[in-house]
Design a protein around this motif. Structure first.
Motif, PDB file in Angstrom:
ATOM      1  N   PRO A 140       0.805  -1.227   0.000  1.00 50.41           N
ATOM      2  CA  PRO A 140       0.000   0.000   0.000  1.00 50.41           C
ATOM      3  C   PRO A 140       0.836   1.274   0.000  1.00 50.41           C
ATOM      4  CG  PRO A 140      -0.093  -1.084   2.141  1.00 50.41           C
ATOM      5  CD  PRO A 140       0.573  -2.041   1.201  1.00 50.41           C
ATOM      6  N   ARG A 141       2.132   1.171   0.265  1.00 49.88           N
ATOM      7  CA  ARG A 141       2.978   2.372   0.257  1.00 49.88           C
ATOM      8  C   ARG A 141       3.698   2.546  -1.083  1.00 49.88           C
ATOM      9  NH1 ARG A 141       8.127   0.686   4.120  1.00 49.88           N
ATOM     10  NH2 ARG A 141       9.205  -0.582   2.548  1.00 49.88           N
ATOM     11  N   GLY A 142       3.409   1.664  -2.049  1.00 48.23           N
ATOM     12  CA  GLY A 142       4.081   1.715  -3.334  1.00 48.23           C
ATOM     13  C   GLY A 142       3.512   2.768  -4.268  1.00 48.23           C
ATOM     14  N   LYS A 143       4.111   2.873  -5.451  1.00 43.82           N
ATOM     15  CA  LYS A 143       3.628   3.782  -6.479  1.00 43.82           C
ATOM     16  C   LYS A 143       2.277   3.273  -6.984  1.00 43.82           C
ATOM     17  CE  LYS A 143       4.926   5.891 -10.887  1.00 43.82           C
ATOM     18  NZ  LYS A 143       5.967   5.980 -11.951  1.00 43.82           N
ATOM     19  N   PRO A 144       1.276   4.147  -7.117  1.00 44.31           N
ATOM     20  CA  PRO A 144      -0.052   3.694  -7.540  1.00 44.31           C
ATOM     21  C   PRO A 144      -0.019   3.032  -8.914  1.00 44.31           C
ATOM     22  CG  PRO A 144      -0.167   5.912  -6.643  1.00 44.31           C
ATOM     23  CD  PRO A 144       1.287   5.586  -6.782  1.00 44.31           C
TER      24      PRO A 144
END
Length: 283
Positions: A140-144
């Motif tokens: 969830p903290r990655g690039k969309p």
């Protein structure tokens, strides 16, 4: 009296000798980390686009990916799916794959040494160039994740995905392997398997011959930076609501103009962020 091993039966595999997990596709058979019925094993076309998924739940795949157009393409060998079971790489008698967070806190963290062993197996037979074969951690903290990213992945030879669980993955592993973190959105799932399924679906449908009609991918949402225009079909009138007259006029230029105007209006109203990006590109 002891049982005598059957020489016709292969010795069980271990993480040291294992190769990437079973492949769902056509024309080749790959070693897996668990026994399988070769009579039911789909085969794999050489050089087909491949997705390797490191997961604690390999039986979650292919799931919905084995149905409809993606499933048909899988059976035809247009792409291949290779789940890799993380559990056999675990440590100790109970094959532990996680441990408590350093510094304290709730939950458990997937161990770097366990994941590193799995990644070593997953890397077998893949290009080292990340532009040809991305290595992804679903987080969830990655690039969309977006349509442009799906197109980038579809242009690769394949990709490897790491499905997280619990409180996540030891950061040292992510840094050491320079793993690309990708997010499906601003929410948290219990694991990466659902996100992996969505990412694969969005990517595989862009591969040649999967949809059958290339125009389908050219006219849908995000293809030109806009959300898709409204769609209609029979009956011509439903609940006293008719299909817009322009769509039944036979005037293709007028239809294209109407659809573009509708796409612009919907994007402007529902996704101001996309609308501003669209305006910047036009300028």
């Amino acid at each position: 009296m002891t049982d005598t091993p059957d020489p016709a039966q292969p010795a069980p595999e271990t993480p040291d000798t294992a190769k990437p997990g079973k492949s769902h596709g056509r024309l080749s058979v790959r070693a897996s980390l668990k026994p399988r019925d070769l009579m039911e094993e789909p085969l794999h076309v050489k050089d087909a686009w491949r997705a390797r998924i490191i997961t604690l739940f390999p039986d979650a795949f292919p799931g919905i990916l084995g149905l409809s157009l993606t499933g048909k393409a899988l059976d035809l060998g247009l792409w291949a799916l290779e789940p890799i079971d993380l559990r056999p790489f675990g440590q100790g008698r109970h094959l532990n794959v996680d441990d408590t967070p350093a510094g304290g806190g709730a939950g458990m963290v997937l161990r770097a040494d366990v994941l590193d062993a799995a990644l070593t197996v997953a890397a077998q037979g893949t290009p080292r160039d990340r532009n040809r074969w991305p290595l992804i951690y679903l987080s969830p903290r990655g690039k969309p994740f977006n349509q442009a990213m799906a197109r980038r992945f579809a242009a690769c030879d394949g990709l490897t995905m790491l499905c997280g669980r619990f409180e996540g993955v030891d950061q040292r592993l992510l840094d050491h392997h320079d793993i690309e973190e990708v997010s499906l959105g601003d929410f948290v799932l219990t694991g990466g398997e659902i996100a992996a399924t969505a990412l694969i679906d969005a990517t595989v449908r862009l591969l040649p011959k999967v949809l059958g009609n290339q125009a389908s991918t050219e006219e849908e949402s995000f293809s030109d930076g806009l959300l898709e225009h409204p769609q209609y079909t029979r009956p011509a009138v439903w609940n006293d609501l008719p299909i817009p007259e322009v769509l039944t006029s036979g005037n293709h230029a007028a239809i294209a103009k109407w659809r573009h105007a509708q796409a612009e209006q919907i994007t402007k109203t529902r996704r101001p962020d996309l609308w501003q990006a669209y305006l910047r590109r036009k300028a």
